[in-house]
Design a protein around this motif. Structure first.
Motif, mmCIF file in Angstrom:
data_model
loop_
_atom_site.group_PDB
_atom_site.id
_atom_site.type_symbol
_atom_site.label_atom_id
_atom_site.label_comp_id
_atom_site.label_asym_id
_atom_site.label_seq_id
_atom_site.Cartn_x
_atom_site.Cartn_y
_atom_site.Cartn_z
ATOM 1 N N TRP A 72 0.839 -1.204 0.000
ATOM 2 C CA TRP A 72 0.000 0.000 0.000
ATOM 3 C C TRP A 72 0.867 1.244 0.000
ATOM 4 O O TRP A 72 0.492 2.290 -0.537
ATOM 5 N N ASP A 73 2.028 1.124 0.617
ATOM 6 C CA ASP A 73 2.968 2.242 0.632
ATOM 7 C C ASP A 73 3.362 2.633 -0.799
ATOM 8 O O ASP A 73 3.318 3.809 -1.186
ATOM 9 N N GLY A 101 0.319 4.050 -2.695
ATOM 10 C CA GLY A 101 0.071 5.418 -2.231
ATOM 11 C C GLY A 101 1.055 6.398 -2.843
ATOM 12 O O GLY A 101 0.681 7.467 -3.321
ATOM 13 N N ARG A 102 2.340 5.999 -2.862
ATOM 14 C CA ARG A 102 3.363 6.878 -3.426
ATOM 15 C C ARG A 102 3.100 7.146 -4.903
ATOM 16 O O ARG A 102 3.232 8.268 -5.386
ATOM 17 N N ILE A 121 -0.536 9.930 -2.637
ATOM 18 C CA ILE A 121 -1.302 9.993 -1.393
ATOM 19 C C ILE A 121 -0.618 9.104 -0.357
ATOM 20 O O ILE A 121 0.284 8.337 -0.702
ATOM 21 N N SER A 122 -1.052 9.197 0.878
ATOM 22 C CA SER A 122 -0.420 8.399 1.926
ATOM 23 C C SER A 122 -0.820 6.931 1.813
ATOM 24 O O SER A 122 -1.823 6.593 1.177
ATOM 25 N N ARG A 123 -0.020 6.089 2.439
ATOM 26 C CA ARG A 123 -0.301 4.658 2.487
ATOM 27 C C ARG A 123 -1.691 4.423 3.083
ATOM 28 O O ARG A 123 -2.479 3.634 2.571
ATOM 29 N N GLN A 124 -1.958 5.170 4.158
ATOM 30 C CA GLN A 124 -3.246 5.051 4.843
ATOM 31 C C GLN A 124 -4.408 5.454 3.934
ATOM 32 O O GLN A 124 -5.431 4.762 3.861
ATOM 33 N N ALA A 125 -4.231 6.563 3.207
ATOM 34 C CA ALA A 125 -5.285 7.042 2.313
ATOM 35 C C ALA A 125 -5.532 6.042 1.186
ATOM 36 O O ALA A 125 -6.677 5.794 0.800
ATOM 37 N N TRP A 153 -5.019 2.820 1.284
ATOM 38 C CA TRP A 153 -5.676 1.649 1.861
ATOM 39 C C TRP A 153 -7.162 1.924 2.084
ATOM 40 O O TRP A 153 -8.015 1.108 1.770
#
Ligand SMILES: [Zn+2]
Length: 110
Positions: free
Chosen positions: A91-92, A95-96, A100-104, A106
């Motif tokens: 997810w990291d 996201g990159r 966006i962030s890994r959290q976003a 996911w």
């Protein structure tokens, strides 16, 4: 594994839509082509003379085809991400790639 050809925009299989047109790594069905044609007809071709020049009715008529395209595009994005996840891409990394962030990433796609 059998590969079923699907419309890249609406996700329907070749069996459901009859025929698919193929592009590089994408396919599109007749229905989605029609949607595209409607958008091209509805959307003013010159950006400088954009939405403001359209009547309420024209703008309203353009909403549904545009929404269909957004849904179709979202389905393509989701399919790409599912393929990456199948390959155990993190997810990291996803996201990159999306900025966006890994959290976003996911939260949006898992
Ligand atoms: Zn389609």
């Amino acid at each position: 594994m059998t590969r079923t050809l699907k419309c890249s925009f609406c996700g329907k299989s070749a069996a459901q839509v009859g025929r698919l047109l193929a592009g590089p790594k994408v396919h599109i069905c007749g229905t989605c082509v029609e949607v595209c044609v409607k958008i091209l007809d509805a959307v003013p071709s010159e950006f400088g003379d954009g939405w403001e020049s359209m009547s309420d009715e024209q703008l309203l008529a353009a909403l549904a085809p545009t929404a269909a395209t957004v849904d179709g595009t979202r389905a393509v994005l989701q399919a790409q991400i599912e393929e990456l996840r199948k390959r155990t891409v993190s997810w990291d990394a996803i996201g990159r790639a999306l900025g966006i962030s890994r959290q976003a990433a996911w939260e949006r796609f898992s």
